[in-house]
Design an enzyme around this catalytic site. Structure first.
Site, PDB file in Angstrom:
ATOM      1  N   GLU A   1       0.798  -1.223   0.000  1.00  0.00           N
ATOM      2  CA  GLU A   1       0.000   0.000   0.000  1.00  0.00           C
ATOM      3  C   GLU A   1       0.835   1.279   0.000  1.00  0.00           C
ATOM      4  O   GLU A   1       0.469   2.264  -0.616  1.00  0.00           O
ATOM      5  CB  GLU A   1      -0.961   0.029   1.205  1.00  0.00           C
ATOM      6  CG  GLU A   1      -2.084  -0.968   1.126  1.00  0.00           C
ATOM      7  CD  GLU A   1      -1.686  -2.338   1.654  1.00  0.00           C
ATOM      8  OE1 GLU A   1      -0.511  -2.506   2.068  1.00  0.00           O
ATOM      9  OE2 GLU A   1      -2.531  -3.237   1.633  1.00  0.00           O
TER      10      GLU A   1
ATOM     11  N   ARG B   1      -0.830   4.897   6.246  1.00  0.00           N
ATOM     12  CA  ARG B   1      -1.369   5.634   5.102  1.00  0.00           C
ATOM     13  C   ARG B   1      -0.871   7.070   5.149  1.00  0.00           C
ATOM     14  O   ARG B   1      -0.319   7.533   6.128  1.00  0.00           O
ATOM     15  CB  ARG B   1      -2.907   5.648   5.122  1.00  0.00           C
ATOM     16  CG  ARG B   1      -3.565   4.289   5.046  1.00  0.00           C
ATOM     17  CD  ARG B   1      -3.392   3.663   3.681  1.00  0.00           C
ATOM     18  NE  ARG B   1      -4.142   2.442   3.545  1.00  0.00           N
ATOM     19  CZ  ARG B   1      -3.695   1.233   3.816  1.00  0.00           C
ATOM     20  NH1 ARG B   1      -2.486   1.078   4.286  1.00  0.00           N
ATOM     21  NH2 ARG B   1      -4.448   0.180   3.633  1.00  0.00           N
TER      22      ARG B   1
END
Length: 145
Positions: free
Chosen positions: A59, A104
């Site tokens: 990610e 993130r």
């Protein structure tokens, strides 16, 4: 060797973190009013402001290697928009598995207006205690958490 001002900022941040954490524990009933002061000083002298988080997954590639990488994470007692800024890499509890963390990039904070490239989607404003996070790897398809 760190400068005196760096050490002072660190100590002030550690005291602020300890007070916030103790207050939070008191408000949810984990400690009594008599334990608050003791808990503040315990956190000042024994608490950790930072920890190492090992991230594995695609990610955040290329920022963090897909094979995994270590991140030094600063703890915040509460989500505070004055301490976290758009563009920061953040570690969050995974909504699907609260025992895990996800890493993130913060894309928007409360009060920001979100507008889609698809004209069918209505724009909306993030409310209090909301944020928008994205992964750095653009080749992955988005998923709702």
């Amino acid at each position: 060797m760190a400068s005196l001002s760096t050490w002072l900022r660190y100590i002030v941040h550690k005291i602020e973190y300890s007070i916030s954490l103790s207050s939070k524990n008191y408000q949810i009933g984990q400690i009594t009013d008599k334990q608050v002061n003791e808990n503040v000083w315990k956190n000042v002298f024994q608490g950790k402001l930072t920890y190492v988080h090992f991230n594995k997954g695609e990610e955040m590639a290329p920022t963090v290697s897909g094979q995994g990488g270590s991140l030094l994470v600063r703890r915040l007692p509460t989500a505070d928009p004055k301490k976290v800024f758009v563009g920061d890499v953040v570690a969050l509890k995974d909504p699907q598995n609260p025992d895990n963390c996800i890493v993130r990039r913060l894309a928007a904070v409360e009060g920001d207006e979100m507008v889609s490239t698809d004209e069918k989607d209505e724009p909306f404003v993030l409310e209090n205690d909301q944020c928008w996070v994205v992964s750095d790897n653009e080749s992955l398809s988005p998923k709702v958490l």
